[in-house]
Write a protein that holds these residues in place. Structure first.
Motif, PDB file in Angstrom:
ATOM      1  N   ALA A 265       0.816  -1.224   0.000  1.00  0.00           N
ATOM      2  CA  ALA A 265       0.000   0.000   0.000  1.00  0.00           C
ATOM      3  C   ALA A 265       0.844   1.266   0.000  1.00  0.00           C
ATOM      4  N   GLY A 266       2.173   1.109   0.161  1.00  0.00           N
ATOM      5  CA  GLY A 266       3.049   2.274   0.117  1.00  0.00           C
ATOM      6  C   GLY A 266       3.219   2.983   1.440  1.00  0.00           C
ATOM      7  N   SER A 271       3.580   9.046  -0.497  1.00  0.00           N
ATOM      8  CA  SER A 271       3.163  10.132   0.396  1.00  0.00           C
ATOM      9  C   SER A 271       2.006   9.665   1.267  1.00  0.00           C
ATOM     10  N   LYS A 272       1.796  10.374   2.373  1.00  0.00           N
ATOM     11  CA  LYS A 272       0.681  10.041   3.248  1.00  0.00           C
ATOM     12  C   LYS A 272      -0.639  10.162   2.499  1.00  0.00           C
ATOM     13  N   VAL A 278      -5.308   4.369  -0.631  1.00  0.00           N
ATOM     14  CA  VAL A 278      -5.315   2.908  -0.745  1.00  0.00           C
ATOM     15  C   VAL A 278      -5.828   2.236   0.525  1.00  0.00           C
ATOM     16  N   TRP A 279      -5.381   2.721   1.664  1.00  0.00           N
ATOM     17  CA  TRP A 279      -5.669   2.047   2.941  1.00  0.00           C
ATOM     18  C   TRP A 279      -7.037   2.432   3.475  1.00  0.00           C
TER      19      TRP A 279
END
Length: 556
Positions: A265-266, A271-272, A278-279
């Motif tokens: 999900a990175g 970046s936040k 995604v999350w």
């Protein structure tokens, strides 16, 4: 810690989530893949394909991969007389090949030995430690190497083996050994109320309902919510990710493995703002043997890090073989790559999704595979397309225009139209509940209705006279329209067969969405017919060779 304050006071950025996120479990590389691994991947793949089908502009991330650390991998590499990296590379490649060969359309293949994953795990560890949720202590208890977990006495039973009494896990049957060592401990016991609330406020947090109840009972039982060890001495488990600022300890393999979803999900590599798109995961597919890790440890770790738990964990049951548990000792482990050569990869994919029932164990049987594929893919689906496209009945090789004046009054026509009009919504409801076998049931029932319609109109008789040419065209058209609708709705289950079918019917790529399955040709006054595609009309050949082999084996 109060569940209500955690779940509701913390403001999850629901409005910013614009990407659908689907995951398989990552597969432990201590052994080669079997049909259970493939089944998990197929459920996740069919689910994300359904999401694309009904929301074709929706961006989707779909991750799978391999879990490569821990004691079992150290032992496996030593047994195979190879390096740790070499062993992991070889087995991980087999899992990637499995996904590729069975059309599992992943966007990310995670390996826990990757640098990006190591940095994610260490960042996640530091987040938990900064909140005072990890402490160092001497941890003692019975440890199961095979399951990579400590067990309480209530989770053990005594068995006799080779004249010796052994303690084994009641759940897996694997032997345990007493262990006492300095570990880092996670305050899991602090999250009981949060976990109970998470489950109770969302009945679809874990599905099917059977596993939701099992998990709730487990959390309320006591043993499952004791503080847990989240590290191992590197002197014993050196193949792992080092604990930040303490090279004498490696991160517990299950904490390491679960964080793979954050890597995909990175969590540390985007970046936040992008991470929040995604999350959390929309669907996480797991097998019932890892329910505790994903249904207790994982949401607790996430809550501890101020992250929202998965929206839905789909827990599926296992596969038996000829009504026996699949195991190496019984030599009945089903190799999907080998079976894919016999039954075709599309065929085996269809069988597993067609026969699998999430709440109960499925049974693999070669005779059953053969009969189902020949009956449904070759005879019911494939034969109908072959007859519609054969030059005997369709010399102009076209999807003809339609005139319902005569045949629309027939009962057999009304029955088929009713099936077709109901089918999209029926399939949508089943796909939304991940009941793929029910979708297949509904589609096959509609195809049976189409075959009955075709037989009743006797197109081989209609072709004999110019006066009945319109009736012949109507019969061909309605059968092809049924194939078009079924082909669209089958895409999550059999993407390659569906593609060949829709290509043959010259259905545009832009017209293969769920909404297109709800638009019927008899409602479209502008439809003037079209030429068929140039590809073969043979979708699935009857499996004769395998049938002969099975008969010989049964006689022997």
């Amino acid at each position: 810690m109060c569940a209500k304050s955690l779940i509701f006071t913390r403001k999850y950025s629901v409005a910013t989530k614009t990407v659908s996120f689907f995951t398989t479990p990552i597969y432990y590389v201590n052994a080669k893949p079997h049909i259970g691994h493939l089944y998990s991947s197929l459920i996740a793949d069919a689910s994300q394909r359904w999401q694309k089908l009904k929301s074709h502009n929706q961006k989707i991330i779909f991750s799978t991969g391999t879990d490569e650390h821990g004691t079992k991998i150290q032992r496996a590499a030593k047994m195979h007389k190879t390096t740790l990296n070499g062993y992991c590379d070889a087995i991980s490649r087999e899992y990637r090949d499995l996904a590729d060969n069975f059309s599992v359309e992943y966007s990310d293949f995670i390996r826990t030995s990757e640098v990006r994953h190591k940095s994610t795990v260490q960042a996640f560890w530091e987040k938990l430690a900064s909140k005072g949720l990890i402490y160092k202590s001497t941890y003692q208890g019975y440890y199961c190497v095979s399951d990579e977990t400590f067990l309480s006495e209530s989770q053990l039973k005594e068995v006799e083996q080779d004249g010796r009494k052994l303690l084994v896990s009641t759940e897996s049957g694997h032997p345990v050994e007493w262990s006492e060592e300095a570990n880092y401990i996670f305050k899991l016991s602090s999250f009981r109320e949060d976990l109970v609330y998470w489950l109770k406020q969302n009945e679809r947090a874990v599905i099917p309902q059977k596993f939701h109840k099992i998990l709730l009972d487990l959390i309320n039982s006591g043993d499952a919510l004791k503080d847990i060890s989240v590290s191992r001495p590197s002197s014993r488990v050196h193949w792992g990710i080092p604990v930040p600022n303490d090279p004498d300890q490696t991160v517990y393999v299950w904490l390491d493995a679960l964080v793979n979803y954050l890597t995909a999900a990175g969590y540390t590599h985007s970046s936040k703002e992008d991470f929040n798109k995604v999350w959390p995961p929309d669907l996480q597919v797991i097998g019932k043997d890892i329910l505790k890790f994903h249904g207790v440890y994982w949401p607790a770790f996430l809550m501890a890090a101020d992250l929202e738990p998965p929206r839905c964990i789909l827990c599926h049951s296992h596969w038996t073989v000829d009504d026996e548990k699949m195991s190496k000792s019984k030599r009945n482990v089903v190799n999907p790559m080998e079976k894919g050569e016999v039954y075709t990869r599309d065929g085996l994919r269809y069988f597993l999704l067609r026969e699998g029932v999430n709440h109960s164990d499925g049974n693999y049987n070669d005779t059953k595979v053969l009969r189902l594929l020949n009956a449904e893919l070759a005879d019911t689906l494939g034969n109908l397309l072959s007859r519609c496209c054969g030059k005997s009945l369709n010399p102009n090789q076209e999807f003809p225009r339609i005139n319902f004046d005569k045949i629309s009054r027939l009962d057999v026509t009304k029955q088929l139209i009713k099936h077709l009009e109901n089918l999209p919504n029926v399939c949508a409801a089943h796909y939304d509940d991940y009941n793929f076998y029910k979708c297949a049931d509904a589609i096959v029932a509609t195809l049976h209705s189409a075959n009955l319609f075709f037989e009743s109109l006797k197109p081989w008789e209609l072709k004999k006279s110019p006066e009945t040419k319109e009736d012949l065209d109507a019969a061909l058209h309605l059968a092809m329209e049924c194939l078009r609708v079924c082909g669209i709705l089958l895409q999550p289950l059999t993407p390659n067969i569906s593609e060949a079918l829709l290509d043959k019917l010259s259905v545009l790529r832009s017209e293969r969405t769920f909404e297109d399955s709800r638009r019927f040709s008899w409602e479209n006054r502008e439809f003037s017919g079209r030429k068929l595609g140039a590809g073969s009309a043979v979708l699935f050949k009857r499996i004769v060779l395998a049938e002969e082999k099975i008969k010989k084996a049964q006689k022997g």
